[in-house]
Design an enzyme around this catalytic site. Structure first.
Site, PDB file in Angstrom:
ATOM      1  N   CYS A   7       0.655  -1.244   0.159  1.00  0.00           N
ATOM      2  CA  CYS A   7      -0.021   0.252   0.082  1.00  0.00           C
ATOM      3  C   CYS A   7       0.870   1.486  -0.008  1.00  0.00           C
ATOM      4  O   CYS A   7       1.729   1.482   0.819  1.00  0.00           O
ATOM      5  CB  CYS A   7      -0.978   0.055   1.175  1.00  0.00           C
ATOM      6  SG  CYS A   7      -1.884   1.326   1.266  1.00  0.00           S
ATOM      7  N   GLY A  65      -6.331   1.416 -12.757  1.00  0.00           N
ATOM      8  CA  GLY A  65      -7.148   1.518 -13.839  1.00  0.00           C
ATOM      9  C   GLY A  65      -6.299   1.289 -15.138  1.00  0.00           C
ATOM     10  O   GLY A  65      -5.180   0.878 -15.032  1.00  0.00           O
ATOM     11  N   GLY A  82     -10.394  -4.081 -10.076  1.00  0.00           N
ATOM     12  CA  GLY A  82     -10.241  -3.022  -8.971  1.00  0.00           C
ATOM     13  C   GLY A  82     -10.781  -1.895  -9.484  1.00  0.00           C
ATOM     14  O   GLY A  82     -12.239  -1.984  -9.158  1.00  0.00           O
TER      15      GLY A  82
END
Lengths: 301, 305
Positions: free
Chosen positions: B132, B219, B267
């Site tokens: 993360c 994306g 996602g």
């Protein structure tokens, strides 16, 4: 990414949904292939389109919004959130109204009758008079609703104005715009029985000044029979909140935010909760409508 | 053309199709259940969960970028206790394998998280988030260095015992080295990629657009990077891989499988198209039927085998 043009609530719908354990059978949010039935440029330098979306129109509440697909390709990637400027369950239609502010809203100007777009909604808590009936308004002979709209913040308030007026509320709209060119048509508010007072910053239409200048003189007379709902840029909402700080009348604000999903999946549209504890609400799923004292609008107290 | 079976055994996780929800776009399922059918997923990875609750980062947290988006949510989550006692038991009703994504600042915390979820019914696997980019301590730091990744994987595996997936960062200098370390530490599977570290600047205010300054890019824009990572890692390890990064079509799914992914996750595209898993599953089945593929597992790694 675009800005959400506003809405919200007090969460009844969402909480009920959360408590529901039907396992996917319940679908409160619909992703529909909506056909544009009309699109036009209307006063105020904005575009307005009506779309066929019966599922959304049927379950929508005032101040809810939809998330609209602007491209089937990979770019622009995100959908655009728009408040519902009008909807009719009977006709199965929803209406969105937008100013061209970026890539997505520009693409939408190419819509024509027959264009099909995916629309996700209805989203957000929305706001209904039912949400506030508990607040000492029960006994009011003629409760009053004061709408404070800045710029495109005017748009989502029409369904609420109509609902209130039809239920015997006295409704007034204070509406502020930059200049005459940006003043949107308020005739539908008037037709619904709503008193409309307009100000422009340069005085080219209505009185000269800001929307808060219109609100300020009436604040001393606001009490338990009054409800104020404001929608517009954050600095405007902050001013309204400050002006109303000592008033007994409840103030609700409908917020805009950068947003991705519009449904609470991503936690992207955070707004700081009021108070010392670090805590955030999400405009799309906890809002867009909040009690003004729930959220931190920044600036001086 | 024969019947196509999309099911697979992913490191012990029985998936009825290879399409999973990636961590961070699905919460713990409550929001999704209002929009679509959770049963459409082959597995779901829940929001990155930490030992203590986290409020998340200051806004703005999202920004659109060319063919993608940046996020700096900051692992907003209710903490392991609420996840274990309320969120997972609720999500269990759908009968879809649950992967709990966990994030920590220390190896001890990773171990503690492993212990907590060991006894929670319905947890099919833990996904160790060593990637993360949006939290200051821990987070991605574990995923950039093979040694740290090994220790994090081992801490979770030793405590949890069950299936452990390690989620890799594309920001590592050599992702294959980190991948091998994760497997050595006990990872039964790998998931990749997490977001790429990026940023955007508002030219009007002349300041970073995200409240946290930097964020994770996701994306379609990152798909080529993700695909390259899967292609390399799949050849470096023998454990199964869950591929992710910009997947939004059945063609993307097939590409990831050819690169070496046994399963995939959606996602950012789920945020745009919440009913995507139903469509992907249907279209993948259609493709397999047209091509005479009995199970898409046949495609895995075909690009390099």
């Amino acid at each position: 990414m675009s800005l959400l043009v506003n809405s919200n609530t007090i969460g009844a719908g969402a909480e009920e949904a959360r408590g529901h354990s039907g396992g996917g059978a319940l679908r409160e949010i619909y992703d529909v292939n909506a056909q544009v039935v009309s699109v036009a440029v209307v006063p105020g330098e904005v575009y307005r389109a009506k779309l066929v979306a019966p599922e959304i129109a049927r379950s929508a509440r005032p101040l809810q919004f939809v998330n609209v697909e602007v491209s089937q390709g990979p770019h622009p990637f995100l959908r655009r959130p728009f408040s519902l400027s009008w909807f009719s369950a009977a006709e199965g239609l929803i209406e969105i109204t937008w100013a061209v502010v970026g890539e997505g809203s520009k693409i939408m100007t190419q819509w024509e009758t027959g264009t099909e777009v995916r629309v996700l909604g209805p989203l957000g808590n929305g706001f209904s008079l039912k949400d506030i009936k508990g607040e000492a308004l029960q006994n009011a002979d003629r409760p009053r609703l004061w709408l404070v709209g800045g710029g495109t913040g005017l748009l989502p308030m029409y369904p609420l104005a109509k609902e209130a007026a039809s239920q015997g509320w006295e409704v007034a709209l204070f509406y502020g715009a930059r200049s005459m060119a940006q003043v949107m048509d308020t005739s539908r508010f008037v037709k619904a029985g709503c008193r409309v007072i307009v100000a422009t910053e340069d005085g080219t239409y209505g009185s000269r000044g800001r929307v808060t200048d219109l609100l300020e003189p009436v604040i001393p007379e606001l009490g338990h029979e009054d409800v104020i709902v404001a929608c517009g840029p954050v600095p405007m909402l902050r001013s309204v909140k400050n002006l109303m700080a000592l008033s007994a009348a409840p103030l609700y604000v409908s917020l805009e935010s950068r947003m991705a999903c519009g449904t609470g999946l991503c936690k992207g549209c955070a707004v700081r909760a009021a108070g010392d504890e670090e805590k955030y609400y999400h405009v799309c799923s906890d809002g867009p409508v909040f009690r003004a004292d729930q959220v931190e609008l920044g600036g001086a107290p | 053309m024969g019947h196509t079976d999309l099911s697979l055994d992913f490191a012990g996780i029985k998936m009825k199709n290879p399409i999973a929800a990636a961590s961070g776009v699905f919460g713990y399922g409550e929001e999704y259940s209002r929009i679509g059918d959770i049963r459409a997923f082959g597995a779901v990875s829940v929001k990155g969960t930490t030992l203590k609750p986290r409020a998340g980062n200051p806004p703005p947290r999202v920004a659109e970028t060319p063919a993608g988006m940046l996020n700096s949510i900051g692992l907003e989550n209710p903490g392991a206790k609420v996840a274990a006692e309320e969120k997972i038991p609720w999500l269990r009703q759908f009968g879809v394998p649950i992967i709990v994504n966990i994030s920590a600042d220390t190896y001890e915390e990773f171990s503690e998280l492993g212990t907590i979820f060991k006894d929670v019914e319905g947890v099919s696997a833990l996904e160790v988030n060593v990637s993360c980019p949006n939290v200051r301590a821990g987070g991605m730091a574990f995923g950039l260095d093979p040694r740290s990744c090994y220790r994090a994987a081992k801490a979770v595996k030793d405590a949890f015992g069950g299936t452990v997936i390690v989620k890799l960062s594309p920001n590592a200098a050599d992702i294959t080295a980190v991948a091998r370390a994760a497997v050595e530490g006990g990872a039964d599977a790998l998931s990749l990629i997490n977001t790429l570290l990026g940023m955007a600047i508002d030219i009007r205010s002349r300041k970073p657009l995200l409240g946290n300054i930097t964020g994770g890019l996701s994306g379609p824009a990152i798909k080529p990077v993700a695909l390259r990572c899967v292609y390399q890692v799949a050849q470096a390890v023998t454990v199964p891989i869950m591929g992710m990064g910009g997947i939004r079509s059945w063609e993307d799914v097939v590409e990831f499988m050819l690169a070496g992914a046994s399963a995939v996750a959606v996602g950012a595209s789920l945020l745009v198209d919440p009913l995507l898993p139903e469509r992907l599953t249907r279209e993948l089945a259609g493709y397999c039927a047209r091509e005479g593929i009995g199970n898409p597992g046949e495609l895995v790694g075909a690009a390099w085998r």
